[in-house]
Design a protein around this motif. Structure first.
Motif, short mmCIF file in Angstrom:
data_model
loop_
_atom_site.label_atom_id
_atom_site.label_comp_id
_atom_site.label_asym_id
_atom_site.label_seq_id
_atom_site.Cartn_x
_atom_site.Cartn_y
_atom_site.Cartn_z
N UNK A 39 -7.76 -11.94 4.28
CA UNK A 39 -6.49 -11.73 4.98
C UNK A 39 -5.46 -11.13 4.03
N UNK A 40 -5.41 -11.65 2.81
CA UNK A 40 -4.48 -11.12 1.81
C UNK A 40 -4.82 -9.69 1.46
N UNK A 41 -6.10 -9.40 1.31
CA UNK A 41 -6.55 -8.05 1.00
C UNK A 41 -6.20 -7.10 2.14
N UNK A 53 -3.61 -3.96 1.92
CA UNK A 53 -4.04 -2.61 2.33
C UNK A 53 -3.12 -2.07 3.43
N UNK A 54 -2.75 -2.95 4.35
CA UNK A 54 -1.83 -2.53 5.42
C UNK A 54 -0.48 -2.15 4.84
N UNK A 55 -0.02 -2.96 3.89
CA UNK A 55 1.26 -2.69 3.24
C UNK A 55 1.20 -1.37 2.47
N UNK A 56 0.12 -1.12 1.75
CA UNK A 56 -0.05 0.13 1.01
C UNK A 56 -0.10 1.32 1.98
N UNK A 57 -0.82 1.17 3.08
CA UNK A 57 -0.91 2.23 4.08
C UNK A 57 0.46 2.48 4.70
N UNK A 58 1.23 1.41 4.94
CA UNK A 58 2.57 1.55 5.50
C UNK A 58 3.48 2.33 4.55
#
Length: 127
Positions: A9-11, A15-20
């Motif tokens: 979940x953290x990963x 990844x979602x944060x980096x993509x955002x």
């Protein structure tokens, strides 16, 4: 097992944060690119309008220059006609047109008395 779910979940969150963040930077870059293109297009339109205006002015300047040359030629022609004929023939012509003696004297470079005499002589002939 819970630790694995938390890790995954953290990963996924990272990844979602980096993509955002990446998408946000790309969007900002795209907006700057569009603004630059809009400004370039606007400058291009303004330059096109200025070029059209300067072309029109150039044509007007050429036309005015031709008119000035024609006027200069006419002035030279009239001047040479006045110089080639005696001042008295031009003065007689002016007197026949009822030009005042003072104007005739000034235009033909003759004395006022001569101009008055010509006016009297040629007004009598016209009458």
């Amino acid at each position: 097992m819970n630790a694995l779910i938390i890790l995954l979940s953290s990963l996924m969150f990272l990844m979602s944060l980096a993509l955002f963040i990446y998408t946000k930077k790309q969007l900002a870059s795209f907006q700057q690119s569009i603004q630059a293109t809009i400004q370039t297009n606007q400058v291009s339109r303004e330059l096109t309008a200025l070029n059209a205006g300067s072309f029109g002015l150039g044509e007007r300047f050429i036309k005015l220059e031709k008119q000035m040359q024609e006027l200069a030629a006419k002035i030279d022609e009239v001047s040479s006609d006045m110089n080639s004929n005696s001042p008295y023939s031009y003065a007689i012509e002016l007197a026949q047109k009822s030009t005042p003696a003072e104007s005739i004297a000034e235009l033909c470079h003759i004395s006022l008395t001569e101009a008055q005499l010509l006016v009297m002589m040629h007004q009598q002939q016209a009458a």
